[in-house]
Design an enzyme around this catalytic site. Structure first.
Site, PDB file in Angstrom:
ATOM      1  N   ASP A  67       0.816  -1.215   0.000  1.00  0.00           N
ATOM      2  CA  ASP A  67       0.000   0.000   0.000  1.00  0.00           C
ATOM      3  C   ASP A  67       0.850   1.267   0.000  1.00  0.00           C
ATOM      4  OD1 ASP A  67       0.928  -0.387   2.617  1.00  0.00           O
ATOM      5  OD2 ASP A  67      -1.028  -0.960   3.390  1.00  0.00           O
ATOM      6  N   HIS A 138      -7.120  -5.381  10.183  1.00  0.00           N
ATOM      7  CA  HIS A 138      -6.883  -5.117   8.761  1.00  0.00           C
ATOM      8  C   HIS A 138      -5.596  -5.767   8.277  1.00  0.00           C
ATOM      9  CE1 HIS A 138      -4.597  -1.005   9.387  1.00  0.00           C
ATOM     10  NE2 HIS A 138      -3.784  -2.018   9.487  1.00  0.00           N
ATOM     11  N   GLU A 143      -9.712  -2.420   5.507  1.00  0.00           N
ATOM     12  CA  GLU A 143     -10.320  -2.193   6.806  1.00  0.00           C
ATOM     13  C   GLU A 143     -11.529  -3.120   7.007  1.00  0.00           C
ATOM     14  OE1 GLU A 143      -8.489  -0.593   8.622  1.00  0.00           O
ATOM     15  OE2 GLU A 143      -8.015   1.453   8.029  1.00  0.00           O
TER      16      GLU A 143
HETATM   17  P1  PGA Z   1       2.252  -1.796  12.572  1.00  0.00           P
HETATM   18  O1  PGA Z   1       1.047  -1.857  11.526  1.00  0.00           O
HETATM   19  O2  PGA Z   1       3.257  -2.728  12.048  1.00  0.00           O
HETATM   20  O3  PGA Z   1       2.736  -0.384  12.530  1.00  0.00           O
HETATM   21  O4  PGA Z   1       1.683  -2.209  13.875  1.00  0.00           O
HETATM   22  C1  PGA Z   1       0.629  -3.091  11.056  1.00  0.00           C
HETATM   23  C2  PGA Z   1      -0.577  -2.912  10.192  1.00  0.00           C
HETATM   24  O5  PGA Z   1      -1.325  -1.954  10.409  1.00  0.00           O
HETATM   25  O6  PGA Z   1      -0.797  -3.744   9.301  1.00  0.00           O
END
Ligand code: PGA
Length: 249
Positions: A67, A138, A143
């Protein structure tokens, strides 16, 4: 689903790096799907170490990132392209033209999404997709309540995700409200999926992913339907699994 629990973050990250390294050693021209966020940082450090030792060669590898924030150019400090350059690509022998991150400032984001999908297909599909998981379950920026069939698309971020990512920005108001993200359908086409989750604030999402019925309310639960998934956890992220009858740890 193969579930592996490690004593701490470092072990879980190093084990994840070993799976990625094995993929590259097994198939030097691998197509890797990569992730950003705090979760993969130590994994990338370990991969850089293995590359510095001459054990890993990235010269034939192609990558696709999950993304990118909509509205951020690739050289913006908080863009995911910048994150990847700083934390991995700039420190291994990747060919610049083999790096694919959605363009957050594409003139037509819908066309960029289709083009991203076309490039994945042209590369022969993703061999191994690395994932983190959000506190809300997610994967990528898919989401809760996203359809499981979606391909790369423009998505609205939830307040929970904006809140979780605000730590990287000077002000929560600076966090982009939209992103381009591989869809659940894109992720599910990967031949192999490796998901890393660490920390107690991921424990609930991990439990929903693994123990609850498949439900778009927890996008990661779709991984129960994939034939080749390995989930690596540190102990705090695994705490809610002890009451889960489906899992023998
Ligand atoms: P993070 O995010 O590694 O910053 O916890 C993971 C995600 O949102 O997929």
């Amino acid at each position: 689903m193969n579930i592996r629990v490690f004593e701490n973050e470092l072990q879980a990250s190093q084990a994840t790096a070993l799976l990625l390294a094995a993929q590259i050693l097994d198939k030097p021209a691998s197509v890797l799907g990569l992730a950003t966020g705090s979760t993969p940082l130590k994994t990338y450090q370990e991969l850089i170490r293995l590359s510095g030792n001459g054990i890993l060669d990235w010269s034939q590898v192609t990558t696709f990132n999950l993304d990118e924030y909509l509205g951020l150019a690739g050289d913006h400090e908080q863009s995911y392209r910048h994150f990847m350059m700083k934390n991995l690509f700039g420190k291994v022998n990747m060919r610049p033209e083999a790096i694919n991150v959605p363009d957050g400032i594409a003139a037509d984001p819908a066309v960029e999404c289709m083009e991203f999908e076309r490039r994945i297909r042209q590369a022969g599909g993703v061999d191994l997709q690395l994932l983190g998981i959000g506190r809300n379950g997610h994967i990528g920026f898919n989401e809760p309540d996203t359809k499981f069939t979606t391909l790369t698309q423009v998505v609205d971020l939830t307040e929970d995700t904006i809140d979780a990512n605000a730590r990287f920005f000077a002000d929560a108001a600076d966090v982009p409200r939209q992103a381009i993200s591989m869809g659940i359908g894109t992720i599910m086409r990967a031949k192999k999926i490796v998901l890393l989750a660490m920390g107690a604030d991921k424990a609930r999402a991990v439990r929903s992913m693994v123990c609850n019925p498949v439900d778009p309310a927890c996008p990661a639960s779709v991984l129960q339907l994939h034939g080749n998934v390995t989930i690596l956890l540190d102990r705090p992220a695994a705490t809610a699994l002890s009451h889960c009858p489906e899992v023998t740890l």
